[in-house]
Design a protein around this motif. Structure first.
Motif, PDB file in Angstrom:
ATOM      1  N   ILE A   1      19.986   9.259  19.957  1.00 13.07           N
ATOM      2  CA  ILE A   1      20.756  10.128  20.855  1.00 13.07           C
ATOM      3  C   ILE A   1      20.991   9.493  22.225  1.00 13.07           C
ATOM      4  N   LEU A   2      20.352   8.336  22.494  1.00 14.15           N
ATOM      5  CA  LEU A   2      20.593   7.675  23.781  1.00 14.15           C
ATOM      6  C   LEU A   2      21.985   7.081  23.834  1.00 14.15           C
ATOM      7  N   GLY A   3      22.541   6.748  22.663  1.00 15.29           N
ATOM      8  CA  GLY A   3      23.904   6.215  22.621  1.00 15.29           C
ATOM      9  C   GLY A   3      23.915   4.695  22.540  1.00 15.29           C
ATOM     10  N   THR A   4      25.072   4.165  22.138  1.00 15.15           N
ATOM     11  CA  THR A   4      25.220   2.725  21.909  1.00 15.15           C
ATOM     12  C   THR A   4      24.817   1.923  23.142  1.00 15.15           C
ATOM     13  N   GLY A   5      24.084   0.846  22.932  1.00 16.41           N
ATOM     14  CA  GLY A   5      23.658  -0.012  24.037  1.00 16.41           C
ATOM     15  C   GLY A   5      22.329   0.445  24.594  1.00 16.41           C
ATOM     16  N   VAL A   6      22.296   1.679  25.066  1.00 21.29           N
ATOM     17  CA  VAL A   6      21.046   2.213  25.622  1.00 21.29           C
ATOM     18  C   VAL A   6      19.979   2.251  24.532  1.00 21.29           C
TER      19      VAL A   6
ATOM     20  N   ALA B   1      27.285   7.842  25.227  1.00 21.49           N
ATOM     21  CA  ALA B   1      26.066   7.145  25.652  1.00 21.49           C
ATOM     22  C   ALA B   1      25.484   7.805  26.902  1.00 21.49           C
ATOM     23  N   SER B   2      24.156   7.756  27.028  1.00 21.23           N
ATOM     24  CA  SER B   2      23.487   8.354  28.191  1.00 21.23           C
ATOM     25  C   SER B   2      23.872   7.630  29.466  1.00 21.23           C
ATOM     26  N   THR B   3      24.102   8.395  30.514  1.00 15.55           N
ATOM     27  CA  THR B   3      24.257   7.811  31.843  1.00 15.55           C
ATOM     28  C   THR B   3      22.868   7.659  32.478  1.00 15.55           C
ATOM     29  N   ASP B   4      22.822   7.015  33.639  1.00 11.46           N
ATOM     30  CA  ASP B   4      21.542   6.895  34.362  1.00 11.46           C
ATOM     31  C   ASP B   4      20.950   8.265  34.668  1.00 11.46           C
TER      32      ASP B   4
ATOM     33  N   ASN C   1      22.349  13.941  27.753  1.00 13.91           N
ATOM     34  CA  ASN C   1      21.661  13.506  26.529  1.00 13.91           C
ATOM     35  C   ASN C   1      20.147  13.712  26.658  1.00 13.91           C
ATOM     36  N   GLY C   2      19.580  14.418  25.711  1.00 16.60           N
ATOM     37  CA  GLY C   2      18.135  14.579  25.673  1.00 16.60           C
ATOM     38  C   GLY C   2      17.616  15.767  26.457  1.00 16.60           C
ATOM     39  N   GLU C   3      18.500  16.491  27.162  1.00 19.22           N
ATOM     40  CA  GLU C   3      18.023  17.593  27.993  1.00 19.22           C
ATOM     41  C   GLU C   3      18.049  18.912  27.219  1.00 19.22           C
ATOM     42  N   SER C   4      17.001  19.703  27.334  1.00 18.72           N
ATOM     43  CA  SER C   4      16.995  21.025  26.695  1.00 18.72           C
ATOM     44  C   SER C   4      16.018  21.952  27.405  1.00 18.72           C
ATOM     45  N   PRO C   5      16.410  23.133  27.790  1.00 21.78           N
ATOM     46  CA  PRO C   5      17.784  23.624  27.823  1.00 21.78           C
ATOM     47  C   PRO C   5      18.557  23.060  29.016  1.00 21.78           C
ATOM     48  N   THR C   6      19.880  22.997  28.860  1.00 25.79           N
ATOM     49  CA  THR C   6      20.698  22.481  29.947  1.00 25.79           C
ATOM     50  C   THR C   6      20.823  23.501  31.081  1.00 25.79           C
TER      51      THR C   6
END
Lengths: 318, 468
Positions: free
Chosen positions: A107-112, A37-40, A213-218
């Motif tokens: 792709i945000l992950g469970t809950g988010v 899951a995505s963090t803040d 999560n969601g970042e491109s390119p890292t």
């Protein structure tokens, strides 16, 4: 045609070996990574930076076009009243592509994901109308979870409303700045990955699994010829220092081997005067040779210059 | 060469595309190492050519890397395949015309790709830096036509069985297409986050492990037995090499990201598989060394053998480093330092380049039926490459150890930069020697084409005396 007739077993084993290797190195890890899951950090980063900061069709020449704008909002854009507390919002002007988490909430992950869709209404955001996002917290299955709130749907704040009340000093072009970071190849020397095994004291905490999560390119970088920058904004938040350092790193650090990025200032300075680079360099050479006591003054950058975005991005790396 | 683009396939002399590829490869090698020398100068003297976007280090760094990987190394591979595959199948290249077109589209594509990269139009992902339209072009106009030509030549062979070199060629041309398409999928499908980061290194690892390393080794499996006249020491050890490359070299991608927050099981798995890279490495080196039995005088007398064996000897430190530096205990110290840069140059400029240079020397002489113009220039080329590379490798390894110590003992970063400075100058000098060596090589091969003694029908170049 001789074919592979003597190699029936061999070619099958080859397929099996390569397929097995790809199952272990691609399929299995993808299950792990997709369940994170995505963090803040991940939410703020993808909203600030937008869809893509490498080559993409919305910004093919990597000029920082079609990127979101981060605004530290002090007044309610609808009523004009002062907000009880300063709020960070992410403004997507009309046509700016949304980040991967908005397009594919999965792709945000469970809950988010659930909160962003049900309470944040992110699926109602539309690229051709523009949108304003913020990060809010709510309870999901008994736990505090951060989610993305589409303020254009939930509060009716449009990008125009927000930009009307935003002052230039409250605005950050970190998304365009990350494009500069990628285009100028900053990541060939500066990593964005404090190492898990050391680095805690000097460069700060290493990232978590859900920070990307969601970042491109890292743009982690692999060759650290210079300090890690993941938390540079916490170590040094001086715009003036950044400005001098980018214009000519030797002004603030005589032993630096960083290239000069004076060309990111563009044609004109903050007051609209043409920047005379040849004169500056000649004066700087005089200074180095001891013919001048002080180095020439670094021109102030224009608010729409590329260097402004890059410094905004640097300061956003907390 | 251009007159053959529209000619009928049967009117094109056999070997034309290999010669075209061979000279293209040498020219890209000169360009690539020239850029490398320029970049190294900027690291030693940061105000050397400054304040211009197109000559900034960040813009030029990867142009050097991609020019040597896709220009020099991969084109030298294509040259070797178009020359060796038919030689081992006792037939002709399936289509010389496809080969000529392949080479022309490759040169044009690479020129466009490097120009866009130079302008800063990048995907921001190391080794898969090219934007996705360029990736699609490279897949369809570079790697797929090359693969088709190699496979069809092998399928149409006139021999019983397939020799070791051709297993590697057939498998590697297939694997590089898969690796190229899968490794660039983050761009095609906009994959993000850790998936993007991991796939970047999955590509970077596999393009080395399933393309550059096996093809370079395959070349040595041809050149050493061919020139020495000794049969390959062991077909079985060749099998061990082939299968362990496919199984062990395709799996450790995650060891490039040992300090990133990837799943722990993946890092441990990759690290163990990474040590197993020693299996194909030892199999390969021992097989070639044992093939040399009784012919070691050729290591001194023959240019191609000298290049090949030097490359094979460099595979020993290369794989000892490669096998162990990615384990957690050692990676902790040297990750992200100049040590890795030195290691990468040991793989590409040491091991692989020396094997390919031998194939290009041998192939161009054989296909043009011309004896090498000058042994003196070739010797000079060899020593400039070897001394230049060694200077580079030693200085970068020391710089890497300094950086590692600075990292572990938390020395202020600028002190590390100051301590590295002499080694940056040494690296630039080493790289410059390599560049000069290559310009001599280009001249030597050009003169071979024009003035080399004609090799009589049915003779190999090494059977004739050197004249200069």
């Amino acid at each position: 045609m001789a074919g592979f007739r003597e190699y029936k077993i061999g070619s099958r084993i080859f397929g099996l070996a390569l397929g097995g290797s790809m199952t272990i190195t691609l399929f299995f890890p993808s299950i792990n990574i997709a369940s994170t899951a995505s963090t803040d950090v991940a939410l703020a980063k993808q909203l600030a930076v937008g869809h893509e900061t490498g080559f993409n069709l919305d910004d093919p020449l990597l000029l920082g076009k079609n990127k979101p704008i981060v605004v530290n909002l002090k007044t309610d854009p609808k009523s004009g009243q002062a907000l009880p507390a300063e709020q960070t919002v992410f403004v997507y002007p009309v046509g700016a592509p949304f980040p991967a988490g908005i397009i594919h909430p999965r792709i945000l992950g469970t809950g988010v994901e659930e909160l962003s869709v049900q309470q944040g209404h992110i699926e109602d955001a539309r690229k051709d109308a523009g949108a304003v996002f913020a990060i809010n917290k709510a309870v999901y299955n008994g736990k505090q979870v951060s989610y993305i709130d589409d303020l254009t749907t939930t509060k009716g704040w449009t990008p125009e409303d927000v930009m009307r009340v935003a002052k230039d000093e409250d605005v950050s072009h970190a998304g365009a700045g990350k494009t500069m970071f990628v285009r100028e190849g900053c990541w060939w020397c500066h990593t964005l990955l404090p190492e898990e095994t050391q680095d805690w004291q000097v460069f700060g905490a290493p990232p978590m699994q859900g920070d990307f999560n969601g970042e491109s390119p890292t743009a982690f970088g692999s060759d650290r010829k210079a300090p890690d920058l993941l938390h540079v904004g916490s170590r040094n938040s001086s715009r003036e220092w950044m400005m001098m350092h980018f214009f000519n790193p030797r002004l603030v650090q005589p032993h630096s081997i960083m290239p000069r990025f004076d060309y990111l200032w563009g044609e004109k300075d903050a007051s609209g005067n043409k920047i005379d680079y040849a004169k500056w360099r000649a004066e700087y050479t005089d200074y180095r040779e001891g013919k001048r006591v002080t180095p020439p003054e670094v021109p102030s950058y224009a608010s729409n210059s590329e260097i402004r975005s890059l410094i905004d991005f640097m300061l956003s790396l907390k | 060469m251009f007159k053959y683009l529209m000619a009928k396939n049967e009117d094109i002399p056999p070997g034309a595309s290999a010669v075209f590829f061979g000279f293209s490869a040498i020219i890209w090698f000169v360009i690539g190492t020239g850029l490398g020398s320029f970049n190294a100068a900027k690291l030693a003297f940061p105000d050397f050519v400054t304040g211009d976007m197109y000559f900034a280090f960040g813009h030029m760094r990867q142009v050097h890397v991609m020019a040597v990987i896709f220009g020099w190394i991969s084109m030298a591979f294509a040259m070797a395949m178009m020359y060796i595959t038919p030689a081992l199948g006792n037939n002709k290249l399936w289509s010389e015309k496809l080969g000529i077109w392949n080479c022309m589209l490759w040169n044009i594509g690479l020129l466009v790709a490097l120009t866009t990269l130079w302008a800063g139009i990048t995907s921001g992902r190391e080794y898969s830096d090219f934007p996705w339209p360029v990736d699609l072009y490279l897949a369809t106009c570079v790697f797929i036509p090359l693969g088709v030509n190699v496979w069809m030549t092998i399928l149409n062979r006139r021999t019983q069985g397939i020799y070791t070199t051709n297993w590697f060629f057939a498998a590697a041309t297939f694997m590089v297409i898969i690796v190229f398409l899968v490794g660039n999928s983050p761009e095609f499908f906009h994959l993000t986050g850790l998936t993007e980061a991991y796939l970047t290194w999955w590509f970077a690892h596999n393009v080395l492990g399933l393309w550059i390393t096996p093809v370079a080794a395959a070349i040595a499996y041809y050149t050493i037995p061919k020139i020495t006249g000794n049969p390959l020491y062991s077909h079985r050890i060749g099998h061990l090499h082939f299968w362990s490359v496919v199984v062990f070299y395709s799996t450790p991608a995650a060891h490039h990201l040992m300090s990133a927050p990837l799943p722990e099981w993946l890092k441990s798995f990759a690290s163990v598989e990474g040590v197993l890279i020693l299996v194909p490495a030892i199999a390969f080196v021992s097989n070639i060394m044992l093939t040399m039995k009784g012919k070691w005088h050729m290591f001194v007398e023959n240019v191609e053998v000298r290049f090949t064996i030097t490359g094979c000897l460099m595979a020993i430190p290369l794989n000892m480093q490669g096998g162990f530096q990615q384990t957690r205990a050692i990676n902790w110290y040297i990750h992200g330092t100049g040590w890795i840069v030195a290691h990468a140059h040991l793989a590409l400029l040491g091991f692989s380049t020396f094997l390919e240079a031998a194939a290009v020397y041998l192939g161009l002489q054989t296909l043009m039926n011309r004896k090498l113009y000058s042994l003196k220039l070739a010797n000079l080329h060899f020593w400039l490459l070897l001394i230049g590379f060694t200077t580079y490798w030693v200085s970068m390894t020391i710089a890497g150890l300094i950086q590692g110590a600075g990292k572990i003992y938390e020395v202020p970063y600028i002190d590390v930069v100051i301590a590295e400075h002499p080694y940056m100058i040494a690296r630039w000098l080493g790289g410059t020697l390599v560049f000069f060596g290559n310009t001599l090589w280009l001249y030597n091969m050009w003169m071979t084409a024009r003035k080399g003694t004609v090799i009589p029908q049915g003779r190999m170049p090494h059977e004739l005396q050197y004249e200069r």
